[in-house]
Design a protein around this motif. Structure first.
Motif, mmCIF file in Angstrom:
data_model
loop_
_atom_site.group_PDB
_atom_site.id
_atom_site.type_symbol
_atom_site.label_atom_id
_atom_site.label_comp_id
_atom_site.label_asym_id
_atom_site.label_seq_id
_atom_site.Cartn_x
_atom_site.Cartn_y
_atom_site.Cartn_z
ATOM 1 N N PHE A 95 -87.125 46.121 -8.174
ATOM 2 C CA PHE A 95 -88.206 46.687 -8.990
ATOM 3 C C PHE A 95 -89.586 46.226 -8.521
ATOM 4 O O PHE A 95 -90.495 47.037 -8.332
ATOM 5 C CB PHE A 95 -87.999 46.344 -10.467
ATOM 6 C CG PHE A 95 -89.095 46.867 -11.349
ATOM 7 C CD1 PHE A 95 -89.189 48.214 -11.634
ATOM 8 C CD2 PHE A 95 -90.040 46.011 -11.893
ATOM 9 C CE1 PHE A 95 -90.210 48.716 -12.442
ATOM 10 C CE2 PHE A 95 -91.062 46.489 -12.693
ATOM 11 C CZ PHE A 95 -91.140 47.853 -12.968
ATOM 12 N N LEU A 96 -89.764 44.930 -8.322
ATOM 13 C CA LEU A 96 -91.074 44.417 -7.920
ATOM 14 C C LEU A 96 -91.496 44.976 -6.561
ATOM 15 O O LEU A 96 -92.669 45.333 -6.370
ATOM 16 C CB LEU A 96 -91.079 42.894 -7.899
ATOM 17 C CG LEU A 96 -90.823 42.203 -9.237
ATOM 18 C CD1 LEU A 96 -90.733 40.699 -9.047
ATOM 19 C CD2 LEU A 96 -91.879 42.562 -10.264
ATOM 20 N N ASP A 97 -90.545 45.082 -5.636
ATOM 21 C CA ASP A 97 -90.863 45.651 -4.323
ATOM 22 C C ASP A 97 -91.274 47.113 -4.445
ATOM 23 O O ASP A 97 -92.196 47.560 -3.755
ATOM 24 C CB ASP A 97 -89.675 45.527 -3.368
ATOM 25 C CG ASP A 97 -89.414 44.099 -2.906
ATOM 26 O OD1 ASP A 97 -90.291 43.230 -3.114
ATOM 27 O OD2 ASP A 97 -88.327 43.855 -2.344
ATOM 28 N N ALA A 98 -90.602 47.855 -5.310
ATOM 29 C CA ALA A 98 -90.963 49.267 -5.507
ATOM 30 C C ALA A 98 -92.371 49.389 -6.077
ATOM 31 O O ALA A 98 -93.150 50.266 -5.666
ATOM 32 C CB ALA A 98 -89.949 49.947 -6.431
ATOM 33 N N VAL A 99 -92.724 48.513 -7.010
ATOM 34 C CA VAL A 99 -94.070 48.532 -7.589
ATOM 35 C C VAL A 99 -95.106 48.212 -6.517
ATOM 36 O O VAL A 99 -96.119 48.905 -6.387
ATOM 37 C CB VAL A 99 -94.175 47.564 -8.783
ATOM 38 C CG1 VAL A 99 -95.615 47.420 -9.252
ATOM 39 C CG2 VAL A 99 -93.279 48.027 -9.931
ATOM 40 N N ILE A 100 -94.866 47.173 -5.738
ATOM 41 C CA ILE A 100 -95.795 46.776 -4.672
ATOM 42 C C ILE A 100 -95.988 47.911 -3.674
ATOM 43 O O ILE A 100 -97.108 48.207 -3.252
ATOM 44 C CB ILE A 100 -95.286 45.493 -3.965
ATOM 45 C CG1 ILE A 100 -95.528 44.286 -4.850
ATOM 46 C CG2 ILE A 100 -95.930 45.296 -2.609
ATOM 47 C CD1 ILE A 100 -96.983 44.000 -5.133
ATOM 48 N N ARG A 150 -88.664 35.607 -12.308
ATOM 49 C CA ARG A 150 -87.990 36.209 -11.160
ATOM 50 C C ARG A 150 -88.485 35.566 -9.868
ATOM 51 O O ARG A 150 -89.629 35.118 -9.790
ATOM 52 C CB ARG A 150 -88.278 37.709 -11.117
ATOM 53 C CG ARG A 150 -87.683 38.440 -12.301
ATOM 54 C CD ARG A 150 -88.028 39.882 -12.259
ATOM 55 N NE ARG A 150 -87.340 40.504 -11.133
ATOM 56 C CZ ARG A 150 -87.039 41.778 -11.091
ATOM 57 N NH1 ARG A 150 -87.381 42.581 -12.079
ATOM 58 N NH2 ARG A 150 -86.423 42.290 -10.059
ATOM 59 N N PRO A 151 -87.644 35.565 -8.855
ATOM 60 C CA PRO A 151 -88.105 35.048 -7.559
ATOM 61 C C PRO A 151 -89.198 35.949 -6.990
ATOM 62 O O PRO A 151 -89.191 37.156 -7.193
ATOM 63 C CB PRO A 151 -86.843 35.081 -6.685
ATOM 64 C CG PRO A 151 -85.861 35.942 -7.382
ATOM 65 C CD PRO A 151 -86.247 36.004 -8.831
ATOM 66 N N ILE A 152 -90.117 35.329 -6.291
ATOM 67 C CA ILE A 152 -91.205 36.072 -5.659
ATOM 68 C C ILE A 152 -90.764 36.347 -4.234
ATOM 69 O O ILE A 152 -90.705 35.446 -3.401
ATOM 70 C CB ILE A 152 -92.515 35.267 -5.723
ATOM 71 C CG1 ILE A 152 -92.861 35.035 -7.197
ATOM 72 C CG2 ILE A 152 -93.634 36.004 -5.003
ATOM 73 C CD1 ILE A 152 -93.887 33.968 -7.427
ATOM 74 N N GLY A 153 -90.412 37.606 -3.996
ATOM 75 C CA GLY A 153 -89.844 37.995 -2.708
ATOM 76 C C GLY A 153 -90.880 38.137 -1.608
ATOM 77 O O GLY A 153 -92.090 38.029 -1.832
#
Length: 186
Positions: free
Chosen positions: A57-62, A100-103
């Motif tokens: 999810f976070l990668d998709a937002v970024i 969450r981990p920060i990828g």
């Protein structure tokens, strides 16, 4: 051609950021929509009830935030000011808030915007309205939204930003304050 001054609107979910950006857009300003809600909506339409829990999810937002920044520059190359509904630092705040981990993608994007000073040091902190309107994408309680907003404040300050508080009030007053500080009157 000089880079546009990019200003971020941040704060609690449901504080009115999207409404303010919509009014600013109607007034002729270049605005960039928030990415997370669109990712949530698209994934919910595919049957995922809580996409914010998905590992990517976070990668998709970024990725969507970055694409929208590029698209804004291409669509309005002569605009001196761009106004953003959130930034990668908001995505970092979400990761921290959720534990969450920060990828690598989020780390790289935060590093990129910090190194290039992509956004103005002054950031508009949109104050909560005293309530929250729940939607399919916004299920957070009002108390939790305030705690989440506090994480945003900490993240922006830790990255060297100065917060301009935009108090709750009539939309026209809030818009006028943003325009005054961004020097972007149409």
């Amino acid at each position: 051609m000089p880079e546009p001054r990019r200003y971020v609107l941040t704060g609690a979910p449901g504080a009115g950021k999207t409404t303010l950006l919509e009014v600013l857009r109607h007034r002729g300003h270049v605005t960039v929509r928030e990415a997370a809600t669109d990712i949530i909506t698209e994934r919910q339409a595919r049957g995922c009830a809580e996409p914010w829990h998905e590992p990517d999810f976070l990668d998709a937002v970024i990725t969507l935030q970055n694409r929208r920044q590029i698209d804004a520059a291409v669509a309005a190359p002569r605009a001196s000011v761009h106004l953003y509904d959130r930034s990668p630092l908001c995505t970092l705040a979400l990761a921290l808030y959720q534990g969450r981990p920060i990828g690598p993608a989020l780390t790289a994007e935060v590093d990129r915007i910090s190194r290039h000073r992509t956004y103005q040091r002054s950031v508009f902190l949109i104050s909560p309205l005293g309530f929250i309107h729940h939607t399919a994408a916004r299920r957070i309680s009002y108390a939790d939204s305030l705690a989440f907003a506090h994480v945003h404040e900490q993240v922006y300050e830790a990255h060297g930003h100065h917060l301009i508080h935009v108090p709750a009030g009539p939309v026209s007053q809030r818009v006028a304050l943003i325009e005054r500080h961004a020097s972007c009157r149409a």
